[in-house]
Structures are given as structure tokens and as C-alpha cells.
Scaffold this motif. Sequence first.
Motif, PDB file in Angstrom:
ATOM      1  N   THR A 174     -18.003  11.518 -18.305  1.00  0.00           N
ATOM      2  CA  THR A 174     -17.648  10.152 -18.693  1.00  0.00           C
ATOM      3  C   THR A 174     -16.477  10.225 -19.677  1.00  0.00           C
ATOM      4  O   THR A 174     -16.156  11.294 -20.209  1.00  0.00           O
ATOM      5  CB  THR A 174     -18.823   9.435 -19.376  1.00  0.00           C
ATOM      6  OG1 THR A 174     -19.122  10.113 -20.612  1.00  0.00           O
ATOM      7  CG2 THR A 174     -20.057   9.451 -18.478  1.00  0.00           C
ATOM      8  N   PRO A 220     -10.186   9.110 -30.809  1.00  0.00           N
ATOM      9  CA  PRO A 220     -11.040   8.721 -31.933  1.00  0.00           C
ATOM     10  C   PRO A 220     -10.293   7.851 -32.929  1.00  0.00           C
ATOM     11  O   PRO A 220      -9.069   7.714 -32.872  1.00  0.00           O
ATOM     12  CB  PRO A 220     -11.431  10.074 -32.555  1.00  0.00           C
ATOM     13  CG  PRO A 220     -10.300  10.977 -32.201  1.00  0.00           C
ATOM     14  CD  PRO A 220      -9.828  10.544 -30.841  1.00  0.00           C
ATOM     15  N   ILE A 242     -13.679  12.575 -24.366  1.00  0.00           N
ATOM     16  CA  ILE A 242     -13.120  12.504 -25.717  1.00  0.00           C
ATOM     17  C   ILE A 242     -13.810  13.511 -26.630  1.00  0.00           C
ATOM     18  O   ILE A 242     -13.162  14.260 -27.359  1.00  0.00           O
ATOM     19  CB  ILE A 242     -13.272  11.080 -26.288  1.00  0.00           C
ATOM     20  CG1 ILE A 242     -12.400  10.092 -25.502  1.00  0.00           C
ATOM     21  CG2 ILE A 242     -12.897  11.037 -27.770  1.00  0.00           C
ATOM     22  CD1 ILE A 242     -12.617   8.650 -25.886  1.00  0.00           C
ATOM     23  N   MET A 243     -15.145  13.531 -26.584  1.00  0.00           N
ATOM     24  CA  MET A 243     -15.889  14.425 -27.472  1.00  0.00           C
ATOM     25  C   MET A 243     -15.542  15.886 -27.219  1.00  0.00           C
ATOM     26  O   MET A 243     -15.302  16.657 -28.165  1.00  0.00           O
ATOM     27  CB  MET A 243     -17.395  14.232 -27.274  1.00  0.00           C
ATOM     28  CG  MET A 243     -18.250  15.064 -28.213  1.00  0.00           C
ATOM     29  SD  MET A 243     -20.014  14.909 -27.870  1.00  0.00           S
ATOM     30  CE  MET A 243     -20.123  15.746 -26.280  1.00  0.00           C
ATOM     31  N   ASP A 276     -16.406   8.998 -22.648  1.00  0.00           N
ATOM     32  CA  ASP A 276     -16.942   9.363 -23.964  1.00  0.00           C
ATOM     33  C   ASP A 276     -17.100  10.875 -24.095  1.00  0.00           C
ATOM     34  O   ASP A 276     -16.738  11.460 -25.120  1.00  0.00           O
ATOM     35  CB  ASP A 276     -18.293   8.679 -24.199  1.00  0.00           C
ATOM     36  CG  ASP A 276     -18.145   7.199 -24.515  1.00  0.00           C
ATOM     37  OD1 ASP A 276     -17.040   6.796 -24.924  1.00  0.00           O
ATOM     38  OD2 ASP A 276     -19.128   6.460 -24.358  1.00  0.00           O
ATOM     39  N   GLU A 277     -17.666  11.513 -23.056  1.00  0.00           N
ATOM     40  CA  GLU A 277     -17.836  12.967 -23.096  1.00  0.00           C
ATOM     41  C   GLU A 277     -16.494  13.679 -23.072  1.00  0.00           C
ATOM     42  O   GLU A 277     -16.312  14.714 -23.723  1.00  0.00           O
ATOM     43  CB  GLU A 277     -18.700  13.418 -21.922  1.00  0.00           C
ATOM     44  CG  GLU A 277     -20.168  13.102 -22.093  1.00  0.00           C
ATOM     45  CD  GLU A 277     -21.006  13.610 -20.939  1.00  0.00           C
ATOM     46  OE1 GLU A 277     -21.994  14.320 -21.189  1.00  0.00           O
ATOM     47  OE2 GLU A 277     -20.672  13.276 -19.782  1.00  0.00           O
ATOM     48  N   SER A 284     -15.763   2.659 -23.591  1.00  0.00           N
ATOM     49  CA  SER A 284     -15.254   3.447 -22.467  1.00  0.00           C
ATOM     50  C   SER A 284     -15.537   2.801 -21.120  1.00  0.00           C
ATOM     51  O   SER A 284     -14.728   2.919 -20.189  1.00  0.00           O
ATOM     52  CB  SER A 284     -15.848   4.858 -22.502  1.00  0.00           C
ATOM     53  OG  SER A 284     -17.258   4.812 -22.368  1.00  0.00           O
ATOM     54  N   SER A 285     -16.655   2.098 -20.996  1.00  0.00           N
ATOM     55  CA  SER A 285     -16.983   1.486 -19.710  1.00  0.00           C
ATOM     56  C   SER A 285     -15.947   0.435 -19.316  1.00  0.00           C
ATOM     57  O   SER A 285     -15.698   0.221 -18.123  1.00  0.00           O
ATOM     58  CB  SER A 285     -18.383   0.856 -19.762  1.00  0.00           C
ATOM     59  OG  SER A 285     -18.454  -0.122 -20.790  1.00  0.00           O
ATOM     60  N   HIS A 298     -12.476   1.133 -27.636  1.00  0.00           N
ATOM     61  CA  HIS A 298     -13.521   2.103 -27.953  1.00  0.00           C
ATOM     62  C   HIS A 298     -14.681   2.010 -26.968  1.00  0.00           C
ATOM     63  O   HIS A 298     -15.592   2.836 -27.000  1.00  0.00           O
ATOM     64  CB  HIS A 298     -14.050   1.870 -29.378  1.00  0.00           C
ATOM     65  CG  HIS A 298     -13.121   2.395 -30.434  1.00  0.00           C
ATOM     66  ND1 HIS A 298     -12.264   1.586 -31.146  1.00  0.00           N
ATOM     67  CD2 HIS A 298     -12.909   3.651 -30.886  1.00  0.00           C
ATOM     68  CE1 HIS A 298     -11.569   2.315 -31.998  1.00  0.00           C
ATOM     69  NE2 HIS A 298     -11.950   3.566 -31.858  1.00  0.00           N
TER      70      HIS A 298
END
Length: 281
Positions: free
Chosen positions: A268, A33, A273-274, A270-271, A186-187, A184
Motif C-alpha cells: 500500500t 512524511p 512510505i514507511m 502507507d507501507e 493514502s486511499s 496524508h
Amino acid sequence: MLKMENVRKNYRDFELNCSMEVQKGCITGLIGPNGAGKSTAFKAALNLIRTDGGRIMIMNKPATELTAKDREAIGVVLADSGFSGYLSIEDLLPMLRSMYSQFEEVWFLEKCKEFQLPLKKQIKEFSTGMKRKLQVLAALSHNARLLILDEPTAGMDVIARDAILNLLREYMEQNDRTILISSHISSDLEGFCDDLYMIDGGNIVLHEETDVLLSEYGVLKVTQQQFEKLDQSYILRHKKEEFGYTCLTNQKQFYSENYPEIVIEKGTIDELIMMMIRGEK
């Protein structure tokens, strides 16, 4: 190509404590982040800030002992710095010629034309995406063996990002070249990097090959009752939801075979990281 061992940098309200290695011939991504320490780690690796401990090796030399010739072999894009806004690309040319003995001026000018970067306009009039394109082209223009790229596609639309990533893939066609990159988006990293480091609060919290992340990691969606019966040996993080729990695992196949009734989604970046940041152990 680049190795950081217990590199520390202390600020009043932040501390970096970073260990990572970028292998020769590989593309390594650094994710996390905002404020996690990515830019600080990049600046430490480049010896742009004074660290408070640890060791940094670049091309088998301590970072503090790199010669001007050694530094020619490094191409850099930093998120919070760039060329003076009062210069034009034409103004930059003599500077690039003097800085880099292997500056490929013809290639650089061809790419500026291809990416629609005006040669005579002051850089302060460029959009964020145009400034990033210029930085990336400059980093690629002098036959560097190591690229350190902090948010190189920031401010670009999807077509421009794809074109820049294709340029970087072409750069990697020579076996002795290496990239450390953060983004930032992710793809960009999922289809580009060989391995990924995740940083949070100045610390590396995860390191994994990208193929393993995409094939073996997964997100479980379970009810309260299912969660209580779940073998949690391979649960890395969990997060309470209205329906029950979301769980991050690095053994998706285990839960698929042993708990066919639960919902398992492909993880993914993003997931990841979250869940690694917001989830509980």
C-alpha cells in the motif's frame, strides 16, 4: 504542464532539491512524511518563495514570467493558508469576480449550498473541513487548467472527501486539465492519481505510475534464514523485525514465482512510505 528541474531552496535546517514533472491531462500525487518538503515544493512551483536555483516551467513558461491572465488558469489550495477569517462567503464574491474573468458564480453558490457552507457566517467560525471545502470550490470556480492542491481534503469526513474527489474527477473530464495533489490519506491517492512522487528530506526518492505501484510492488515477510537465502536484486528497502525482516520490492511476481514459501503482501502507499523512509537499502 508543470516541470521543476533541480529546484533548490535552502533554510537553516532544511534544503529542498526537487525535480518532478506533471504531465498535461494527468493527476500527479506528491507523498511523503510531515516536514518532507511537500508544501515547500508547492510554494516554489507557484513562485511564492524565492528559490536558490533550478528551473520551474508552468504551461510552457518560466514561473517568474506568468502574467495575471496566466495565473487565472491555476487553481490553488495550500495547506497553511486560506481566506481571511473575518470575511464571509458573501464578502468573497466581489473579490472572486474581480480576480477571475471566468468566475462561475452560479456554480460556486450552488456548490456552497450543496456542501452546507453558510454564506453570511465569518470563515473563522468554520471547521477545518469547511474551510478546505471553500478553498477547493474557489479553486474549481474559475475554469483553471492546472490545480495545485496541498492537502485539499484535510479535516473532512469520509463522505465529504468522496464528494470532493468526485468534483475533481468531474473537473478532469476535460482533456486539457491537470492536477498536482498531496494528501496524508493514502486511499484518496491510490484510486485517484495516475502517478506518484515520493519526497523525503527535500529530495524526490521515488517516482512511479500508481498502477505499477499497486500491481508490481509488494512487501515480503521473511525469517532470518529466508532473508539470508533471498536474491536481493529487487529489494528496495528492508527492515529488521522480531520475526525476521520486512522487505519492499518492485518485483513482486519474481519472488512469488521463485520463493513460493515466503509471505508476500500487496504493498500500500502507507507501507511504501514507511519502508522507503525507515527501511535500509
